[in-house]
Structure formats: structure tokens, C-alpha cells
Design a protein around this motif. Sequence first.
Motif, PDB file in Angstrom:
ATOM      1  N   LEU A  80       0.946  -1.295   0.020  1.00  0.00           N
ATOM      2  CA  LEU A  80       0.017   0.082   0.101  1.00  0.00           C
ATOM      3  C   LEU A  80       0.941   1.239   0.080  1.00  0.00           C
ATOM      4  CD1 LEU A  80      -2.742  -1.025   2.467  1.00  0.00           C
ATOM      5  CD2 LEU A  80      -3.097  -0.513   0.084  1.00  0.00           C
ATOM      6  N   ALA A  81       1.650   1.332   0.512  1.00  0.00           N
ATOM      7  CA  ALA A  81       2.793   2.350   1.009  1.00  0.00           C
ATOM      8  C   ALA A  81       3.338   2.719  -0.607  1.00  0.00           C
ATOM      9  CB  ALA A  81       3.749   2.177   2.096  1.00  0.00           C
ATOM     10  N   PHE A  82       3.773   1.544  -0.975  1.00  0.00           N
ATOM     11  CA  PHE A  82       4.527   1.770  -2.452  1.00  0.00           C
ATOM     12  C   PHE A  82       3.693   2.170  -3.300  1.00  0.00           C
ATOM     13  CE2 PHE A  82       5.688   0.638  -6.812  1.00  0.00           C
ATOM     14  CZ  PHE A  82       6.995   0.961  -7.009  1.00  0.00           C
ATOM     15  N   ILE A  83       2.258   1.997  -3.461  1.00  0.00           N
ATOM     16  CA  ILE A  83       1.388   2.490  -4.462  1.00  0.00           C
ATOM     17  C   ILE A  83       1.029   3.744  -3.934  1.00  0.00           C
ATOM     18  CG2 ILE A  83      -1.090   2.221  -5.301  1.00  0.00           C
ATOM     19  CD1 ILE A  83       0.934   0.278  -6.567  1.00  0.00           C
ATOM     20  N   LEU A  91       1.474   2.154 -12.366  1.00  0.00           N
ATOM     21  CA  LEU A  91       1.079   0.823 -12.465  1.00  0.00           C
ATOM     22  C   LEU A  91       0.715   0.902 -14.042  1.00  0.00           C
ATOM     23  CD1 LEU A  91      -1.624   0.411  -9.459  1.00  0.00           C
ATOM     24  CD2 LEU A  91       0.251  -0.920 -10.254  1.00  0.00           C
ATOM     25  N   ASN A  92       0.786   1.885 -14.698  1.00  0.00           N
ATOM     26  CA  ASN A  92       0.722   1.887 -16.239  1.00  0.00           C
ATOM     27  C   ASN A  92       1.788   1.156 -16.868  1.00  0.00           C
ATOM     28  OD1 ASN A  92      -2.126   2.744 -16.037  1.00  0.00           O
ATOM     29  ND2 ASN A  92      -1.226   4.864 -16.136  1.00  0.00           N
ATOM     30  N   ALA A  93       2.836   1.568 -16.176  1.00  0.00           N
ATOM     31  CA  ALA A  93       4.269   1.212 -16.787  1.00  0.00           C
ATOM     32  C   ALA A  93       5.192   0.627 -15.804  1.00  0.00           C
ATOM     33  CB  ALA A  93       4.833   2.058 -17.861  1.00  0.00           C
ATOM     34  N   PRO A  94       4.983  -0.411 -15.036  1.00  0.00           N
ATOM     35  CA  PRO A  94       5.723  -0.494 -13.749  1.00  0.00           C
ATOM     36  C   PRO A  94       7.054  -0.961 -14.262  1.00  0.00           C
ATOM     37  CG  PRO A  94       4.153  -2.235 -14.233  1.00  0.00           C
ATOM     38  CD  PRO A  94       4.084  -1.309 -15.178  1.00  0.00           C
ATOM     39  N   THR A  95       8.078  -0.252 -13.380  1.00  0.00           N
ATOM     40  CA  THR A  95       9.377  -0.632 -13.719  1.00  0.00           C
ATOM     41  C   THR A  95      10.158  -1.217 -12.243  1.00  0.00           C
ATOM     42  OG1 THR A  95      10.047   1.854 -12.749  1.00  0.00           O
ATOM     43  CG2 THR A  95       9.655   1.725 -15.156  1.00  0.00           C
ATOM     44  N   TRP A 100      12.242  -1.803  -6.586  1.00  0.00           N
ATOM     45  CA  TRP A 100      13.483  -2.303  -5.776  1.00  0.00           C
ATOM     46  C   TRP A 100      14.095  -1.515  -4.828  1.00  0.00           C
ATOM     47  CZ3 TRP A 100      18.901  -2.154  -8.136  1.00  0.00           C
ATOM     48  CH2 TRP A 100      19.792  -3.374  -7.398  1.00  0.00           C
ATOM     49  N   VAL A 101      14.105  -0.207  -5.097  1.00  0.00           N
ATOM     50  CA  VAL A 101      14.580   0.665  -4.423  1.00  0.00           C
ATOM     51  C   VAL A 101      13.841   0.824  -3.151  1.00  0.00           C
ATOM     52  CG1 VAL A 101      14.996   3.338  -3.642  1.00  0.00           C
ATOM     53  CG2 VAL A 101      15.933   2.250  -6.010  1.00  0.00           C
ATOM     54  N   LEU A 146      10.872  -8.151  -6.174  1.00  0.00           N
ATOM     55  CA  LEU A 146      10.323  -8.736  -7.555  1.00  0.00           C
ATOM     56  C   LEU A 146       9.075  -9.252  -7.503  1.00  0.00           C
ATOM     57  CD1 LEU A 146      13.598 -10.821  -8.276  1.00  0.00           C
ATOM     58  CD2 LEU A 146      12.829  -9.096  -9.679  1.00  0.00           C
ATOM     59  N   GLY A 147       8.567  -9.833  -6.242  1.00  0.00           N
ATOM     60  CA  GLY A 147       7.111 -10.205  -6.446  1.00  0.00           C
ATOM     61  C   GLY A 147       6.072  -9.254  -6.299  1.00  0.00           C
ATOM     62  N   MET A 148       6.367  -8.003  -5.822  1.00  0.00           N
ATOM     63  CA  MET A 148       5.595  -6.877  -6.010  1.00  0.00           C
ATOM     64  C   MET A 148       5.572  -6.527  -7.400  1.00  0.00           C
ATOM     65  SD  MET A 148       5.809  -4.634  -2.460  1.00  0.00           S
ATOM     66  CE  MET A 148       6.296  -3.308  -3.385  1.00  0.00           C
ATOM     67  N   TRP A 149       6.754  -6.342  -8.098  1.00  0.00           N
ATOM     68  CA  TRP A 149       6.816  -6.057  -9.630  1.00  0.00           C
ATOM     69  C   TRP A 149       5.921  -6.995 -10.577  1.00  0.00           C
ATOM     70  CZ3 TRP A 149      10.870  -7.352 -13.385  1.00  0.00           C
ATOM     71  CH2 TRP A 149      11.093  -6.585 -14.578  1.00  0.00           C
ATOM     72  N   GLY A 150       6.171  -8.257  -9.940  1.00  0.00           N
ATOM     73  CA  GLY A 150       5.455  -9.210 -10.827  1.00  0.00           C
ATOM     74  C   GLY A 150       4.077  -9.073 -10.981  1.00  0.00           C
ATOM     75  N   VAL A 151       3.404  -8.926  -9.878  1.00  0.00           N
ATOM     76  CA  VAL A 151       2.000  -8.572  -9.829  1.00  0.00           C
ATOM     77  C   VAL A 151       1.641  -7.409 -10.663  1.00  0.00           C
ATOM     78  CG1 VAL A 151       0.137  -7.919  -8.152  1.00  0.00           C
ATOM     79  CG2 VAL A 151       1.394  -9.632  -7.466  1.00  0.00           C
ATOM     80  N   ALA A 152       2.415  -6.173 -10.264  1.00  0.00           N
ATOM     81  CA  ALA A 152       2.190  -4.981 -11.088  1.00  0.00           C
ATOM     82  C   ALA A 152       2.190  -5.370 -12.487  1.00  0.00           C
ATOM     83  CB  ALA A 152       3.156  -3.859 -10.910  1.00  0.00           C
ATOM     84  N   LEU A 153       3.045  -6.123 -12.874  1.00  0.00           N
ATOM     85  CA  LEU A 153       3.245  -6.405 -14.456  1.00  0.00           C
ATOM     86  C   LEU A 153       1.967  -7.142 -14.981  1.00  0.00           C
ATOM     87  CD1 LEU A 153       6.884  -7.585 -14.970  1.00  0.00           C
ATOM     88  CD2 LEU A 153       5.942  -5.391 -15.664  1.00  0.00           C
ATOM     89  N   ALA A 154       1.565  -8.050 -13.879  1.00  0.00           N
ATOM     90  CA  ALA A 154       0.259  -8.932 -14.263  1.00  0.00           C
ATOM     91  C   ALA A 154      -1.025  -8.205 -14.362  1.00  0.00           C
ATOM     92  CB  ALA A 154       0.185 -10.088 -13.079  1.00  0.00           C
TER      93      ALA A 154
END
Length: 155
Positions: A80-83, A91-95, A100-101, A146-154
Amino acid sequence: MLGIGVLMGVAGTVAMDVWAILLERFFGIARPNWGAVGRWVVEASRGRVFHDSIGDVAELPGEARIGWAFHYLVGAIYGLAFIALAGADWLNAPTFPAVWVFSLLTIGFGWFLLQPGLGLGWAASKTDAPWRARGLGLLAHTVFGLGMWGVALAV
């Protein structure tokens, strides 16, 4: 957007737990003791945050469940804090670098609150191998990212 943040945090936490299982299975590295964390959560709620050793505190019924619940609650809060920080545009173009930072920065709570609270010292300074613990923590938080990013990509 809040649901995505929670899902990202939970997925990152699951990824971190799978990583811990793999480290244990292939390298003999012990997984985190969520029972000790649960005991710490209860002690902190009673006003005692820092301990010389959480092992000196009597075990509590259900402490492992409390520790696991806390682990996943913190992961969801981090998502939630990251979002909230990154915003809907991310979220439209997750990097990966952005998440990671963020995931690396979250280790600060472990190093400067949880570990001293458990009696392990600042950033694991009272452990037998502090730099090893720090490195493994940074790797685990990378896997969390990586897990968070994977969801964002999905999504």
C-alpha cells in the motif's frame, strides 16, 4: 488501486517466503523464526520494544500465528505504501528499479526496529555473522520487490 497494493505486498511476501524455503533446502540457511517475531509483537504491544534476547521472554500460545500474521500484514502495508508513493501512473508502466529501491529501503524497519527488538542488535550487529545476515536480508528484500513487480506487471 488499494487492492492492487495489498496484492503486491502479499505476493512480495510469498516470494520472500519461497526464497527462504529454497535457501533452507539448498544451502541449509535457517528460515526466519516467526514465533519469536510473534512474541516480540505481543511484547511491543505491552510497551516493551527492545530486548537483550527475545529468547529470554517466555513463549506465548499462538506466537507463531501472530508472527506469521504480522509478517503478511507488514507486507500488505508495504505494498500500500509503495502504491501511495508511486501512484497510478507507475502501474501503467511498472519499472523494477522503483519498486526495488523501495523494497531495499523497507529493510530499515528490520535493521533498526525488529532486529534490536529481538535482541540481535542494530542491523544484526550482535549475531555471529552480521554482514552475512545483512546481505541475506538485502537479497530477501530484493525478492520481495520482484514479487511486487510481478503482480504489477500482471495487472
